[in-house]
Design a protein around this motif. Structure first.
Motif, PDB file in Angstrom:
ATOM      1  N   ASP A  93     -37.934   4.035  -4.720  1.00  0.00           N
ATOM      2  CA  ASP A  93     -36.595   4.026  -5.325  1.00  0.00           C
ATOM      3  C   ASP A  93     -36.270   5.366  -5.972  1.00  0.00           C
ATOM      4  O   ASP A  93     -35.149   5.869  -5.851  1.00  0.00           O
ATOM      5  CB  ASP A  93     -36.489   2.916  -6.376  1.00  0.00           C
ATOM      6  N   GLN A  94     -37.261   5.945  -6.661  1.00  0.00           N
ATOM      7  CA  GLN A  94     -37.035   7.230  -7.317  1.00  0.00           C
ATOM      8  C   GLN A  94     -36.760   8.334  -6.306  1.00  0.00           C
ATOM      9  O   GLN A  94     -35.881   9.179  -6.510  1.00  0.00           O
ATOM     10  CB  GLN A  94     -38.236   7.604  -8.189  1.00  0.00           C
ATOM     11  N   ASP A  97     -33.257   7.668  -4.744  1.00  0.00           N
ATOM     12  CA  ASP A  97     -32.170   7.966  -5.671  1.00  0.00           C
ATOM     13  C   ASP A  97     -32.001   9.464  -5.912  1.00  0.00           C
ATOM     14  O   ASP A  97     -30.933   9.909  -6.344  1.00  0.00           O
ATOM     15  CB  ASP A  97     -32.405   7.256  -7.011  1.00  0.00           C
ATOM     16  N   GLU A 101     -26.616  10.860  -1.035  1.00  0.00           N
ATOM     17  CA  GLU A 101     -26.288   9.638  -0.296  1.00  0.00           C
ATOM     18  C   GLU A 101     -26.100   9.912   1.189  1.00  0.00           C
ATOM     19  O   GLU A 101     -26.315   9.027   2.020  1.00  0.00           O
ATOM     20  CB  GLU A 101     -25.023   8.996  -0.875  1.00  0.00           C
ATOM     21  N   GLN A 104     -29.233   9.094   3.137  1.00  0.00           N
ATOM     22  CA  GLN A 104     -29.901   7.826   2.862  1.00  0.00           C
ATOM     23  C   GLN A 104     -29.638   6.779   3.947  1.00  0.00           C
ATOM     24  O   GLN A 104     -29.501   5.586   3.678  1.00  0.00           O
ATOM     25  CB  GLN A 104     -29.456   7.277   1.498  1.00  0.00           C
TER      26      GLN A 104
END
Length: 259
Positions: A93-94, A97, A101, A104
């Protein structure tokens, strides 16, 4: 296939390679699938120290439970095995994030999961002075290239890469691998929807094995429509992933330009 002799051959090969490397043992990622189950067992049978890591990243519950169960079985069966459970979802997750974007997308994030696991395996291998054992079979590694470059493809040695999936299952039965793993649908474990390898590739491993054999030594007579489709699928993946299977290209500079 002379299964027991193949097992003995691989175990001896692993042991000899490790002795020549000057390192102490093997690190392997256990996924709950047949390839990692067989490979971890082969490494354990050397009698050398083995670290078996379970590294879930938003993993399907059945995959995690199979991995836990296999590691427990492995540790009970072999005194030289230690296991670690590394929940990597927060780390993933880190990383995700921290990315824009725009990059991703699903495939990029799936490959990032695989590379995070590779990083973890090598952290343990470096600290314990061990080798990272790969779990790829012949169809994945040299047929359709169904692995992540510098992810699960980033290893020090590949004990089962000369065996087809069918042959790996034969070894699994001989080694006493648990039934839940022997009957589970193969999956790369990189997707939260638990999609199978077959659903991603469009053909089963048995069909891909047939295509590899057919292209090496074509069968006589015409192919039916499904066989033609499988050959097309195999060729498509093989060509698209050839960059994974070939050595990293090096730009050779003419001697005259370096003088």
């Amino acid at each position: 296939m002379k299964t027991k002799k193949v097992v003995d051959h691989i175990v001896l090969w692993l042991s000899d390679y490790l002795d020549k490397s000057g390192l102490k043992g093997f690190v392997i990622g256990v996924s709950g699938g047949i390839d990692s189950a067989v490979t971890s067992c082969l490494c354990a049978k050397t009698g050398k120290p083995v670290l078996a890591l379970n590294m879930p990243i938003y993993q399907a519950k059945d995959q995690v439970s199979r991995s836990f169960a296999h590691n427990a079985w492995l540790k009970k069966k072999f005194d030289n095995v230690n296991t670690f459970d590394m929940e990597l979802s927060p780390v993933f997750d880190q990383i995700k994030d921290s990315f824009p974007e725009s990059i991703q997308d699903d495939m990029t994030m799936a490959n990032t999961r695989s590379r995070l696991r590779m990083l973890t395996l090598y952290a343990f291998a470096s600290s314990h002075k061990m080798l990272v054992a790969g779990t790829g079979n012949k169809i994945e590694d040299f047929g359709v290239g169904f692995y992540t470059k510098h992810g699960d493809g980033g290893v020090d040695l590949s004990p089962i890469a000369d065996l087809t999936k069918t042959q790996v299952y034969d070894l699994g039965k001989d080694l006493g691998i648990m039934e839940d793993i022997l009957t589970a649908h193969p999956t790369d474990g990189l997707w939260e929807d638990n999609r199978t390898d077959e659903s991603q590739i469009g053909a089963s491993y048995a069909e891909l094995e047939w295509a590899m054999q057919h292209l090496d030594a074509p069968q006589k007579g015409p192919l039916n429509s499904r066989q033609k489709q499988v050959v097309s699928i195999y060729k498509k993946f093989h060509m698209a992933n050839k960059h994974k299977m070939d050595p990293i290209p090096i730009c050779s500079i003419p001697k005259s330009l370096k003088e």
